[in-house]
Design a protein around this motif. Sequence first.
Motif: not given
Lengths: 733, 733
Positions: B519-526
């Motif tokens: 989930s954090r990786k998804v947020l990180d992409a944004y």
Amino acid sequence: MSSNLTCRDRVQVMSASIAGVARSSAASRLDLTKLFAPRAIAVVGATDAANAIGGMPMRYLTEFGYAGKVYPVNPKRETLMGLTCYASLLDVPAGVDVVLVAVAAKFVPDIIRQCSAKNIPFAVVLSAGFHEAGPEGQLLEEDLLRALKGSGVRMVGPNCLGLLNVSEKVHNGFGAGLAEKNYHQGPVAMVTQSGGYGFTLIKNAHRAGAGFQYVASIGNSLDLNVLDFIEYFLESPDIKVVSAFVEGVDDGRRLVELGKRALEVGKPILIWKAGKTAAGQKAAASHTASLAASYALYQAAFREGGYVEVDDFEDFVDISRAFLASGKLPEGKRVGIVTGSGGAGVVASDRCEEAGLELPPLSQTSVYQLEGVLPEFAAIGNPVDISGQRTKDGSSVSNRAAEIVIADPGMDMLIVRSRQTTSSPAHAEAMADIRDKGGKPVFVAMGADEDYDSKAALDRRGVSWHLTVGRAAVAAAALADFAEKRRKHLDAKDPVRRGFEPGKVELPLGAGFMSEWDSRKVLDAYGIASSGTKHLSRAEVAKLAALDLKFPVAVKANSVNIPHKSEAGAIRLDVADIAAVKMAAADVIASARHYKPAAEIDGVIVQEMASGLEVIVGAVNDACFGPVVLFGLGGVFAEVMKDVTYRFAPIDKATARSMIEEIRGAKLLSGYRGQAKADLDALADIVSRLSWLVADQAERIDSIDINPIFVNGSRLSVADALVVLRDKSDGQA
Amino acid sequence: MSSNLTCRDRVQVMSASIAGVARSSAASRLDLTKLFAPRAIAVVGATDAANAIGGMPMRYLTEFGYAGKVYPVNPKRETLMGLTCYASLLDVPAGVDVVLVAVAAKFVPDIIRQCSAKNIPFAVVLSAGFHEAGPEGQLLEEDLLRALKGSGVRMVGPNCLGLLNVSEKVHNGFGAGLAEKNYHQGPVAMVTQSGGYGFTLIKNAHRAGAGFQYVASIGNSLDLNVLDFIEYFLESPDIKVVSAFVEGVDDGRRLVELGKRALEVGKPILIWKAGKTAAGQKAAASHTASLAASYALYQAAFREGGYVEVDDFEDFVDISRAFLASGKLPEGKRVGIVTGSGGAGVVASDRCEEAGLELPPLSQTSVYQLEGVLPEFAAIGNPVDISGQRTKDGSSVSNRAAEIVIADPGMDMLIVRSRQTTSSPAHAEAMADIRDKGGKPVFVAMGADEDYDSKAALDRRGVSWHLTVGRAAVAAAALADFAEKRRKHLDAKDPVRRGFEPGKVELPLGAGFMSEWDSRKVLDAYGIASSGTKHLSRAEVAKLAALDLKFPVAVKANSVNIPHKSEAGAIRLDVADIAAVKMAAADVIASARHYKPAAEIDGVIVQEMASGLEVIVGAVNDACFGPVVLFGLGGVFAEVMKDVTYRFAPIDKATARSMIEEIRGAKLLSGYRGQAKADLDALADIVSRLSWLVADQAERIDSIDINPIFVNGSRLSVADALVVLRDKSDGQA
């Protein structure tokens, strides 16, 4: 509007009522019967000029059907409107019960003296030009007060619009409100502090079908005030609903007591408190001398007593109609709804929930019975939607459904909205039988504002009808709230019990702050303990070798001159050991000295560090409402969310407990998020004890703040305390 | 009421509108002109039985003055009410614009096919017995949908009460609402999802003097729905005020877009959303298939667009009258009040403040001018209380005061309540001149519900009048709110700007939770960073010797199967050093295994401990409203105080900032109690980025929770993150 006297001098009077003694016995009760139904009225300043203040009542009293005698007084005339006119009030025949005064302000004190000379019990003074007219008027007002003192005359006004008795056609005053000849009659009375707005309200309510018996516009209420009228109405056998338009009262405690009396006699007081908002209070202050006590305290008074708060004429109409309907008060808040339109059912549900009512599911028996009555695909729930289904024999499906729902033991009330009930007078009338058989209140909402014959049938049978389902829900909620308050009040009739023996409280002379330590000693006398807290003089600090406290501790300067220690830098937290305590003590004393060089510093307070949820317990001796206790969440919750509640002191532990349980954030105290459940009993004990303290010491205590108490499961730590004193003489304005 | 289709399949459609592209061009716009003003109507199922569904419209259409042709269709009759009766719809002459269908449900699909055969553009189906009638009706409904598909026929209903065109006397339906012959005409249109309650509303509003042009009851809205009608009304030149009684819509995003369109064309949509409360939603669900999206999302849509929320007929009456009055919208929320009664001034002030209006003080110039007009002891403030003072020449003191107050540059609007304005038609009319000269909206409150000639004069001149000052304040607030939203919308017309370049987002196939680290990786992409946080595989934990993080840290099991780590015991706080991290990692993995033996555990997350105020940033892909972003205070504030706010994604940083500033506890973020002021800009950036993420990935993302973020001055720490996915196919119901 009201006198300029503050009401602190009523604190003593309150003490009696506080102890639970009835305020007034039947013997001493104010009797306004002759004021509203005079055998004869003398009109001082009478004229036949149609638009003059002394001309309008002459016309109303002679043309509308008043059966008593009217004696015009005007030295310039021998007759007026065919009546003998008198040169002076002293000349009129005996038997006058009310003098209506419509002369220039400067003549009014003399008229009062003449009333006294002739043993006339009541004067209604329409004349303006008293305190509202500046310094000269103020002097006149003082003159008027002197004339009243010991005169035996009770006065309404000055600067009022007068009084109305609908059934006896006493239109004793002036203006558009009293010019309306044919008001509907009903056992409802109103007292209004604003004549203009009060009569607007009456006229709008009248046009919506509401009836009244008495209306009193009280103007400056230099003598008879809004609470006098409320009290009289509560005790009048011909009045069932009391109503009032109020900007402020002088004696909040009497407002509270009248609320209790309303519950005892089972009559609601419909009250419109104007000046709720900051803007409204400012507007009220600009045109009256009413004391602007906080609206929160009025709300507390309303919530405790038999008041129903309203804020427009529709509320008056619908709620008074509901109270006047035949039958019993509801036994609870559970409503069954029968409707002929899905949309109306949704709106009714919204309104019931918004009004705090409950919509429980139907019993299995009710569902079974409804299935026998309704078409296969009607929605059988609560609301029951009869789907507009018609019967071949012309009988009313909504009435049959209503019969089933009202018999459901899970329902306390019934709201019906279906044209199968309201478009036929016969079906409307049958609804009264259903109500009588069910023995529960029924509220009928109209499909639209028509069906006049059905409305008449409902009126005839005393069934409460309402223009919309929303209004029906408002009325139902008002009835249920009043009934619940009444049950509680009748159950808890005894005087509030103390339940503990307070110690002796020593208060220094004069007004002002007490130091934290002295404040704590006061609390301690009432059993509110400061555990884990010690006071050390500077000498004791100097030779400190051991400390019977758990480290870390907080160290604070103790001074009568520094009530807010944080802003003075006079507090150190998380102090770890004896050596650090000594340093911190020197620090906080130095900071306090720097902050306020003349401060009298009485050593330091050392206190075990505490944590937990912050709550506030406080007491205020309000100028209008007397001793009040408050409870709320502390810290950000108090200041940002304003999550606090009030009661009039003293209160017992059970009432304190209900305060704790009614704040919005109550669930934070009951073991929220895995934290320990707070000891609510111990917390309630503190609230109750503080309420006794402020009530017992009302002459001297201005306010007390215990802010915060850290609540950590069963551990309650009083982290700070501040008592503020008043001079005894502050109580006498 | 509405179809059973969910509206997830509209997510794609939304994407277009999201990008700021206008939903419909003029060319493709739905034209309902012939539906409301047909040249000829065929009534299928016509009869002369007065109370039959096919009989009522025959009477209305032939007796009320409809100028078009009426063709009854009934195989059993040759003539009906003096008209030629046709055996079949196929036999009627050409030129029919609307077929009114009043036959049993089973015949309806065929009638639609006949409409198609005859190129008749509209059918209004009164017949009930479709999905509301259980499984058989459901089948019939599917049959009806098939008949409609490709037919070229647009249908209203089934199960509706019909349509009304007041000026052309088209009473094209049945029931008490359409039986009323002489509605007042006015440029107002209403669409209602509840025929029964909608017409109750119309009738009550009519009796209070409101006029309408079109009313549409839409029943099950299998084809034309509530939003179609709102859109048509917004684009109709003869309509100035649109209104709707709504229980729910299928396409929340279109509701949002229509709200923007309303601001563009400058027409308000007065909307009554029924089913706001839990009880109301339950009632709605029992009788309709409307999707029960959260009322909070409806409110967000209303707040963003040109909606005015109302909840009884009085609101419709007063607010529509205010919008229909001549003159401009107000430029702000500042109200001047002129009153003839102190009490009315207090009530007006309360109501203005409650409605969110401002009552600024008068300018010095205004005070000086008023002193020249008013008696010495009138209260010159805001409100101005003229004290009922009359002039000798009969001129209106309230009008003279109004003239001064409206010219005050500090005022945007004027409320006048004085019988010196309303008891004389000439003075009432003069108020229109004062309004025109002042160039600001004026609201006249009546002294009581009379003065009919004055009301007529005000109506004639387009001055908004209201029964009470309370209602005048409600109307003024509605106008000011609409005007403010309109200004903001016209200023910010461009599509929402992204302002950053997102990275690539990798989402696994299928629905379900993502692990915290994924989930954090998804947020990180944004660009929503997880600073101070590391992921360690079990192998990495085993050989851990150094850690580039500040101790103490938290250690959590990272698993796709354990979204709620606390309840699984899969988290350790305040871990002090490397050795303790190793132990904690073993602990949390063991706990996770114990809690859910089959859990797939992907190492641990190690994170620097953070503290501060907890906030929540979240996103939901709502079934009705599409991608939505939320911001609120976290922890107890979210759960106990429900202090959250919503916007439709995506939003820019400025909008995100306004979300942060509008929550009740906003001041906790701005340096409350000596805490560091939060970096609101950085927080707004996160909210905006998350909104883009959920909007871009709307096909796959079900919800995202960043709960909590610890805010400590400029330090924002994402303490937990959870992405929930949906199958792509979930989007297609």
